[in-house]
Design an enzyme around this catalytic site. Structure first.
Site, PDB file in Angstrom:
ATOM      1  N   GLU A 169       0.835  -1.195   0.000  1.00 42.16           N
ATOM      2  CA  GLU A 169       0.000   0.000   0.000  1.00 42.16           C
ATOM      3  C   GLU A 169       0.872   1.249   0.000  1.00 42.16           C
ATOM      4  O   GLU A 169       1.954   1.233   0.602  1.00 42.16           O
ATOM      5  CB  GLU A 169      -0.928  -0.001   1.232  1.00 42.16           C
TER       6      GLU A 169
ATOM      7  N   HIS B 223      -8.237   0.993   2.001  1.00 41.27           N
ATOM      8  CA  HIS B 223      -7.938   0.836   3.432  1.00 41.27           C
ATOM      9  C   HIS B 223      -8.742   1.842   4.270  1.00 41.27           C
ATOM     10  O   HIS B 223      -8.190   2.682   4.977  1.00 41.27           O
ATOM     11  CB  HIS B 223      -6.447   1.006   3.689  1.00 41.27           C
TER      12      HIS B 223
END
Length: 530
Positions: free
Chosen positions: A261, A279
């Site tokens: 990420e 997220h």
């Protein structure tokens, strides 16, 4: 005495700011602006960050007065905890601030996948009216499989049960009785894969859980299953999931977390039956408010020199100086205990012997429990929630202190009885002027070995040639042995090999060694060494 200075490097809730301003000088800075951040740290006592501000060794070097770094959230990827520990700076976070938001987001993803909500919305906004294209599935009387019955997993299970779903779960560290109290049936991983119509992941990311849902597992799932991961990226193998979607074995997925990420390119993005979010599990106003007020409280405790339950590295004032060095030892013993036990004890005694027992050593019990549950639940384990986790799992915990210690100046031991009656024990001490950790006993075998980041334990029948076999297998896999001790109870009796290695043992290597030497038990443990 000058008023302590608290630097707020990112947006914080008004309630949290009010807590701080009542006692300290509060300054504000854009923590993402490195050129502004570093000089602003020069005379501050505490700094509060979210995710955009990086507190690394360079930042710590600019902050000679710094006593505490507070992360208003759960993750600590942007804080160098090791560097802070070496600098004597406490690091705190807000471990329970987002659990409700995370659970609700998982359920939201599950509903979105079941009813094609984002896809139908996009179609309608594009000027299409195609009701038949988006026929979904009811949750009622379907089987929900929960991977991990930690606090978030339990919240999700409760919410899905309210939809009339049958809830099953895989979690080897939860007693059957505890699951039954929740109305959840515990099953093996293979049973869950075969029975579940929906699978929701709520496990921590560890060496054991990385890739837990991989190619093999996704070939065992019930056809048409829908998979949700709002826990940690990498637990579900994204490439294996993409192939399962392509093959039609998996009917849909809801993914909030990714192995790397930020993630803006994934094989999953090309599937119309996959719902993805960036997220967002903790991204609610309520979670952010809780995070802010929790860390503000921790900062106030830290600057007052009081005990800080949510500290992740060093502890504050109320712990005696002679007790503090034992905290990491007790936590590591807890991690080793859980690895050897393979489950949670029905009864766990934390024993503290020697000169240190003259002080208040209750914090060592908390440290041991923190180690016991770290890595087996999704949420961050702290000194506050560790006893609650033990209670939830039916573990009776006691602290035993004794001034006499025949063999060591001070000794910390964990002795637990598993539900089946098996007893597991580990003991450790601190030696020399540098207070070096030593593991000195495991299940009645005496030793003296320094714990390391990667360790392995093998119990087997004593006979010649075993050490060579273990070394050969590890050597063929390119895994270097840092140290090894062999202990036995009698010639030809039971023996124990304790290894420290330079890299983690993959499960396949552990299984290879265990089967080749005929080990009764083969376990690995990864410790967090500072």
């Amino acid at each position: 005495m000058p008023t302590p200075v608290v630097l707020v490097a990112e947006e914080l809730s008004p309630a949290a700011i009010a807590q701080l301003e009542s006692a300290y000088e509060v300054r504000h800075i854009d923590g993402a602006d490195r050129a502004a951040l570093l000089p602003a740290l020069v005379d501050v006592d505490a700094v509060i960050v979210r995710s955009a501000t990086k507190i690394d060794a360079e930042a710590l070097a600019h902050a000679p007065n710094l006593r505490v770094v507070a992360r208003a959230g759960v993750g600590l990827d942007n804080v160098d905890v090791d560097a802070a520990t070496k600098a004597g700076v406490m690091v705190v976070n807000a471990p329970s601030s987002n659990i409700i938001s995370a659970a609700e987001h998982a359920v939201g993803l599950l509903l979105s996948v079941a009813r094609h909500v984002p896809q139908a919305m996009a179609s309608l906004k594009a000027g299409e009216w195609k009701r038949s294209k988006f026929t979904g599935a009811e949750l009622y009387q379907k089987v929900a499989g929960i991977l991990g019955l930690g606090r978030i997993g339990v919240l999700v299970a409760q919410r899905l049960a309210a939809f009339g779903m049958q809830v099953i779960a895989y979690d080897p560290y939860v007693p059957t009785a505890r699951a039954a109290q929740l109305g959840v049936r515990l099953v093996s991983l293979e049973e869950l894969l075969a029975e579940a119509d929906f699978i929701s992941v709520h496990l921590p990311k560890t060496a054991e859980t990385a890739g837990l849902l991989g190619e093999r597992e996704l070939r065992l799932v019930k056809p048409g299953v829908r998979i949700i991961n709002a826990a940690r990226g990498g637990i579900v193998d994204e490439h294996a999931l993409a192939q399962a979607l392509k093959d039609g074995r998996v009917a849909g997925a809801g993914i909030d977390v990714f192995a790397t990420e930020p993630c803006t390119d994934s094989p999953l993005f090309g599937f119309p039956n996959v719902v993805v979010t960036p997220h967002l599990g903790a991204s609610t106003h309520e979670a952010q408010e809780k995070a802010g007020t929790q860390v503000a409280k921790s900062v106030r405790l830290a600057l007052a020199g009081e005990f800080v339950p949510d500290a992740v590295n060093v502890q504050g004032g109320s712990v005696h100086e002679d007790v503090k060095p034992g905290l990491p030892l007790a936590e590591n013993l807890g991690r080793i205990f859980t690895a050897l036990a393979g489950g949670v004890a029905a009864r766990l005694d934390v024993e503290v012997r020697g000169e240190i027992a003259a002080h208040d050593v209750r914090v060592l019990q908390l440290a041991a429990l923190k180690g016991v549950f770290s890595g087996i639940v999704e949420e961050t384990v702290t000194y506050v929630n560790a006893p609650l986790l033990a209670t939830e799992r039916g573990a009776e915990v006691s602290l035993v202190t004794e001034a006499e210690s025949p063999d060591w100046r001070n000794l910390v031991s964990l002795r637990g009885t598993l539900p089946g009656g098996q007893v597991v024990s580990v003991s450790g001490t601190l030696t020399g002027p540098r207070q070096i950790e030593k593991l000195v006993e495991v299940n009645g075998f005496d030793m003296e070995i320094e714990p390391a980041e990667h360790m392995a334990f093998f119990t087997y029948t004593d006979r010649p040639g075993i050490v060579g076999v273990v070394g050969q297998i590890l050597g063929s896999e390119g895994i270097n042995i840092a140290s090894m001790q062999v202990c036995r109870d009698a010639r030809g009796g039971h023996a124990l090999i304790v290894l420290t290695v330079d890299s983690a043992l993959p499960p396949v290597v552990l299984d290879d060694i265990t089967s080749t030497i005929g080990a009764v038990v083969g376990r690995t443990v990864d410790l967090e060494m500072s």
